[in-house]
Design a protein around this motif. Sequence first.
Motif, PDB file in Angstrom:
ATOM      1  N   MET A 144      86.389  43.775  23.895  1.00  0.00           N
ATOM      2  CA  MET A 144      86.604  42.342  23.966  1.00  0.00           C
ATOM      3  C   MET A 144      88.029  42.077  24.464  1.00  0.00           C
ATOM      4  O   MET A 144      88.992  42.623  23.939  1.00  0.00           O
ATOM      5  CB  MET A 144      86.392  41.718  22.585  1.00  0.00           C
ATOM      6  CG  MET A 144      86.528  40.219  22.583  1.00  0.00           C
ATOM      7  SD  MET A 144      85.871  39.453  21.107  1.00  0.00           S
ATOM      8  CE  MET A 144      87.381  39.090  20.251  1.00  0.00           C
ATOM      9  N   LYS A 159      84.182  36.841  24.783  1.00  0.00           N
ATOM     10  CA  LYS A 159      83.728  38.051  24.098  1.00  0.00           C
ATOM     11  C   LYS A 159      82.655  38.821  24.868  1.00  0.00           C
ATOM     12  O   LYS A 159      82.533  40.019  24.718  1.00  0.00           O
ATOM     13  CB  LYS A 159      83.251  37.738  22.682  1.00  0.00           C
ATOM     14  CG  LYS A 159      81.967  36.978  22.584  1.00  0.00           C
ATOM     15  CD  LYS A 159      81.614  36.747  21.140  1.00  0.00           C
ATOM     16  CE  LYS A 159      80.367  35.889  21.040  1.00  0.00           C
ATOM     17  NZ  LYS A 159      80.031  35.590  19.677  1.00  0.00           N
ATOM     18  N   GLU A 160      81.932  38.146  25.742  1.00  0.00           N
ATOM     19  CA  GLU A 160      80.874  38.810  26.515  1.00  0.00           C
ATOM     20  C   GLU A 160      81.371  39.285  27.882  1.00  0.00           C
ATOM     21  O   GLU A 160      80.630  39.934  28.613  1.00  0.00           O
ATOM     22  CB  GLU A 160      79.709  37.844  26.718  1.00  0.00           C
ATOM     23  CG  GLU A 160      79.152  37.303  25.426  1.00  0.00           C
ATOM     24  CD  GLU A 160      78.327  36.039  25.634  1.00  0.00           C
ATOM     25  OE1 GLU A 160      78.226  35.561  26.784  1.00  0.00           O
ATOM     26  OE2 GLU A 160      77.795  35.541  24.648  1.00  0.00           O
ATOM     27  N   THR A 163      79.281  33.508  36.548  1.00  0.00           N
ATOM     28  CA  THR A 163      78.046  34.272  36.323  1.00  0.00           C
ATOM     29  C   THR A 163      77.053  34.131  37.458  1.00  0.00           C
ATOM     30  O   THR A 163      76.137  34.918  37.573  1.00  0.00           O
ATOM     31  CB  THR A 163      77.353  33.849  35.004  1.00  0.00           C
ATOM     32  OG1 THR A 163      77.091  32.445  35.038  1.00  0.00           O
ATOM     33  CG2 THR A 163      78.218  34.189  33.807  1.00  0.00           C
TER      34      THR A 163
END
Length: 115
Positions: free
Chosen positions: A1, A24-25, A114
Amino acid sequence: MPDVYQLLPEIQGEELLYIQGLLKEMSEEKARQFAMIYRMRRRDPQTVLLLTLIGFLGFAGIQRFYVDQIGMGLIFLLTAGLCGIGTIIDIINYKQLSFEYNQRQAFEIKNTQTT
């Protein structure tokens, strides 16, 4: 992380928790890219407070334009900050105004990364 304190040392409180949840991802590289873009788009709560205080000098609503609330900015401008009451409320809620703007920006940046 990724370490949020190292990437964005200027954020704190509720904003810090929100950004930690988003990062965190992410990989370290994506988190660095996110932090760079977020830092450019982020609105500092102290600046929002300063702009709100300027509203008492006859320029009510500048803070709303600054956080991309154009409609409310126009209403504040045309009604002298809703007769001063809206400006007083914004002085109390300046941190929330900036947090909501920053939250939208962070969400938008994450979604852009993303895709």
